[in-house]
Design a protein around this motif. Structure first.
Motif, mmCIF file in Angstrom:
data_model
loop_
_atom_site.group_PDB
_atom_site.id
_atom_site.type_symbol
_atom_site.label_atom_id
_atom_site.label_comp_id
_atom_site.label_asym_id
_atom_site.label_seq_id
_atom_site.Cartn_x
_atom_site.Cartn_y
_atom_site.Cartn_z
ATOM 1 N N GLU A 1 40.351 42.390 29.640
ATOM 2 C CA GLU A 1 39.153 42.772 30.410
ATOM 3 C C GLU A 1 39.479 42.901 31.899
ATOM 4 N N ASN A 2 40.243 41.960 32.430
ATOM 5 C CA ASN A 2 40.629 42.036 33.849
ATOM 6 C C ASN A 2 41.336 43.349 34.159
ATOM 7 N N GLY A 3 42.343 43.674 33.344
ATOM 8 C CA GLY A 3 43.123 44.892 33.578
ATOM 9 C C GLY A 3 42.251 46.135 33.480
ATOM 10 N N PHE A 4 41.383 46.155 32.484
ATOM 11 C CA PHE A 4 40.497 47.299 32.263
ATOM 12 C C PHE A 4 39.580 47.506 33.469
ATOM 13 N N ARG A 5 38.979 46.420 33.927
ATOM 14 C CA ARG A 5 38.063 46.522 35.069
ATOM 15 C C ARG A 5 38.812 46.929 36.340
ATOM 16 N N MET A 6 40.028 46.416 36.479
ATOM 17 C CA MET A 6 40.790 46.739 37.691
ATOM 18 C C MET A 6 41.073 48.238 37.768
ATOM 19 N N TYR B 1 56.857 45.914 27.579
ATOM 20 C CA TYR B 1 56.605 45.576 28.991
ATOM 21 C C TYR B 1 57.480 44.399 29.373
ATOM 22 N N SER B 2 57.745 44.285 30.664
ATOM 23 C CA SER B 2 58.329 43.052 31.186
ATOM 24 C C SER B 2 57.773 42.831 32.579
ATOM 25 N N ASP B 3 57.412 41.590 32.874
ATOM 26 C CA ASP B 3 56.917 41.261 34.211
ATOM 27 C C ASP B 3 57.966 41.598 35.271
ATOM 28 N N ALA B 4 59.237 41.564 34.875
ATOM 29 C CA ALA B 4 60.323 41.745 35.848
ATOM 30 C C ALA B 4 60.750 43.204 36.030
ATOM 31 N N LEU B 5 60.019 44.152 35.484
ATOM 32 C CA LEU B 5 60.398 45.567 35.670
ATOM 33 C C LEU B 5 60.344 45.893 37.164
ATOM 34 N N ALA B 6 61.495 46.292 37.693
ATOM 35 C CA ALA B 6 61.561 46.474 39.154
ATOM 36 C C ALA B 6 61.241 47.914 39.543
ATOM 37 N N THR B 7 60.070 48.377 39.165
ATOM 38 C CA THR B 7 59.651 49.734 39.558
ATOM 39 C C THR B 7 58.533 49.611 40.591
ATOM 40 N N PRO B 8 58.398 50.594 41.475
ATOM 41 C CA PRO B 8 57.303 50.537 42.466
ATOM 42 C C PRO B 8 55.941 50.421 41.777
ATOM 43 N N ARG B 9 55.781 51.129 40.659
ATOM 44 C CA ARG B 9 54.485 51.113 39.945
ATOM 45 C C ARG B 9 54.151 49.700 39.466
ATOM 46 N N ASN B 10 55.139 49.026 38.881
ATOM 47 C CA ASN B 10 54.887 47.673 38.364
ATOM 48 C C ASN B 10 54.666 46.685 39.504
ATOM 49 N N THR B 11 55.439 46.823 40.544
ATOM 50 C CA THR B 11 55.301 45.906 41.686
ATOM 51 C C THR B 11 53.905 46.024 42.285
ATOM 52 N N GLN B 12 53.470 47.261 42.475
ATOM 53 C CA GLN B 12 52.151 47.489 43.077
ATOM 54 C C GLN B 12 51.048 46.935 42.164
ATOM 55 N N PHE B 13 51.184 47.170 40.859
ATOM 56 C CA PHE B 13 50.203 46.663 39.889
ATOM 57 C C PHE B 13 50.144 45.138 39.929
ATOM 58 N N ARG B 14 51.304 44.505 39.936
ATOM 59 C CA ARG B 14 51.350 43.038 39.875
ATOM 60 C C ARG B 14 50.736 42.407 41.126
ATOM 61 N N LEU B 15 51.011 43.032 42.279
ATOM 62 C CA LEU B 15 50.438 42.491 43.522
ATOM 63 C C LEU B 15 48.921 42.616 43.508
ATOM 64 N N ALA B 16 48.444 43.805 43.097
ATOM 65 C CA ALA B 16 46.991 44.037 43.094
ATOM 66 C C ALA B 16 46.302 43.109 42.097
ATOM 67 N N TYR B 17 46.900 42.922 40.936
ATOM 68 C CA TYR B 17 46.290 42.065 39.900
ATOM 69 C C TYR B 17 46.230 40.617 40.383
ATOM 70 N N LYS C 1 46.176 39.533 43.378
ATOM 71 C CA LYS C 1 45.216 39.423 44.469
ATOM 72 C C LYS C 1 43.785 39.372 43.911
ATOM 73 N N ASN C 2 43.525 40.216 42.927
ATOM 74 C CA ASN C 2 42.177 40.285 42.339
ATOM 75 C C ASN C 2 41.810 39.051 41.533
ATOM 76 N N PHE C 3 42.761 38.567 40.735
ATOM 77 C CA PHE C 3 42.396 37.557 39.733
ATOM 78 C C PHE C 3 43.074 36.206 39.937
ATOM 79 N N ARG C 4 43.873 36.077 40.994
ATOM 80 C CA ARG C 4 44.542 34.804 41.335
ATOM 81 C C ARG C 4 45.369 34.264 40.171
ATOM 82 N N THR C 5 45.929 35.189 39.402
ATOM 83 C CA THR C 5 46.817 34.804 38.307
ATOM 84 C C THR C 5 47.777 35.962 38.049
ATOM 85 N N GLN C 6 48.904 35.669 37.388
ATOM 86 C CA GLN C 6 49.889 36.725 37.153
ATOM 87 C C GLN C 6 49.513 37.550 35.921
#
Ligand code: PHB
Length: 395
Positions: A55-60, A282-298, A300-305
């Motif tokens: 739900e978090n990802g969908f809403r984001m 998927y991997s949390d450690a994928l070092a792509t700009p897209r994944n990095t940007q997604f992880r930071l935004a998520y 920030k929004n939800f205070r969890t990884q």
């Protein structure tokens, strides 16, 4: 007297509206109404965390586009499906018949998905599957109005079995919950692992969502395989990882799994998870700009990884946005809506993916190992892997 007054009042209201020129356009423009989105996910039980992440990802994803779908405001309807297949048809029907949702997003558990699939096929409502991998949803029971943004149960383990065989792992014990996700993960594993020369010496299971692993771990110790491979997820996965280490098996018999085993549970599992090797899209450690940007935004929004479930929820949002934009919010334009979704390329944090003809992602499967509380990528286990879609006829 009352009814006459009512008639007069109504006709006065109609006359008034018509004379201002507002009446006809307002009634005719169904698109001005809010778009109804139904979320049918587990919010309790061993998969509760998975439902929340989806739900978090969908809403984001939707909030990143201004909180609208094809220009329309959204109204959400939610049901906790409790990962209980016996309530699935009733729960899905509540959203479709009572709430009249335009799109149903659900769910996590393969058994519950079977109920949703029936309601989706009977009603024709647009249905987006943000997790449940039950093979038949995009094989024999596929449907033009059902799209999966996650995986089929055989995908990750098919990639895993091949890697284990290539590594020369000769004798493996398989263990999982006894229901569609466990059974079908096993099928994918068995197919590629045995084709590569591996030998499955025992298939162990326990009913979902039980977590009394002790007797089975004792049996594994006695069997002395070269490796253990498994499917577990959510709260049960964290407990399995801890119990495996506590039984003294961690440093003796390498543990492999479909990557759900180590998703969203690394904090709960602690050092017991180090060294577990898995395959996943998927991997949390994928070092792509897209994944990095997604992880930071998520974060920030939800205070969890975020984890794979958050990504799948996010991608469900991206797919729906793509479809809704193509028909300017009019989800009743079905041929155009389905065409847009079928031909979409989703620019996901997992990497770009496309839809197979049976509506399941064609995607890379990563090989990962847990190191320092992270799923580190150590290779690509399968490139652009598609499910067979066997038996799918779109009618
Ligand atoms: C499923 O039931 O299809 C299922 C549940 C949890 C997962 C993966 C698959 O992590």
């Amino acid at each position: 007297m009352t009814s006459r007054r009512l008639v007069l009042t109504r006709s006065a209201a109609l006359f008034g509206a018509a004379s201002t020129g507002l009446y006809l356009p307002q009634l005719a423009n169904a698109q001005a109404a809010k778009l109804k989105v139904g979320l049918m996910l587990p919010y309790t039980g061993t998969y509760a965390q998975l439902g929340v992440a989806i739900e978090n990802g969908f809403r984001m994803a939707i909030n990143e586009q201004g909180g609208k779908l094809g220009g329309r405001e959204i109204e959400f309807f939610k049901v906790d499906d409790e990962s209980d297949p016996s309530k699935a048809i009733e729960n899905a029907s509540k959203l479709v018949q009572r709430d009249k949702v335009d799109v149903l997003v659900g769910t996590v558990h393969s058994g519950v998905q079977m109920g949703i699939q029936k309601v989706a096929r009977d009603s024709g409502v647009l249905c987006l599957i943000p997790n449940a991998g039950v093979n038949t949803a995009t094989r024999a029971l596929c449907a033009p109005n059902v799209f999966r943004t996650s995986f089929s149960n055989a995908q990750a383990t098919q990639a895993l079995g091949k890697v284990m065989a290539e590594r020369g792992v000769k004798k493996t014990v398989w263990i999982s919950w006894k229901y569609a996700a466990g059974d079908e993960s096993f099928e994918g594993f068995k197919q590629s692992y045995t084709a590569g020369g591996g030998n499955i010496i025992k298939e162990l299971s326990l009913p979902f969502p039980q977590v009394e692993f002790q007797a089975l771990l004792t049996e594994i110790a006695a069997l002395k395989p070269d490796a253990v491979a498994c499917f577990f997820a959510g709260g049960g996965a964290a407990k399995f990882i801890r119990d495996y280490a506590a039984a003294g098996l961690k440093d003796k018999i390498p543990l492999y799994g479909s990557g759900f085993l180590t998703e969203g549970v690394l904090d709960a599992a602690g050092p017991a998870a180090n060294g577990i090797t898995t395959a996943l899209h998927y991997s949390d450690a994928l070092a792509t700009p897209r994944n990095t940007q997604f992880r930071l935004a998520y974060a920030k929004n939800f205070r969890t990884q975020p984890d794979v479930y958050a990504v799948q929820g996010y991608d469900t949002g991206l797919l729906l946005i793509h479809g809704a934009n193509a028909v300017k919010g009019d989800l009743s334009s079905k041929p155009a809506l389905y065409k847009a979704m079928e031909t979409a390329t989703i620019d996901s944090p997992r990497g770009k993916w496309t839809m197979s003809p049976a509506h399941n992602p064609v995607q890379d499967i990563y090989l990962r190992v847990v190191e320092k509380n992270e799923n580190k990528v150590i290779g690509i286990a399968a490139k652009a892997l598609a499910d067979s879609g066997a038996g799918c006829k779109m009618v």
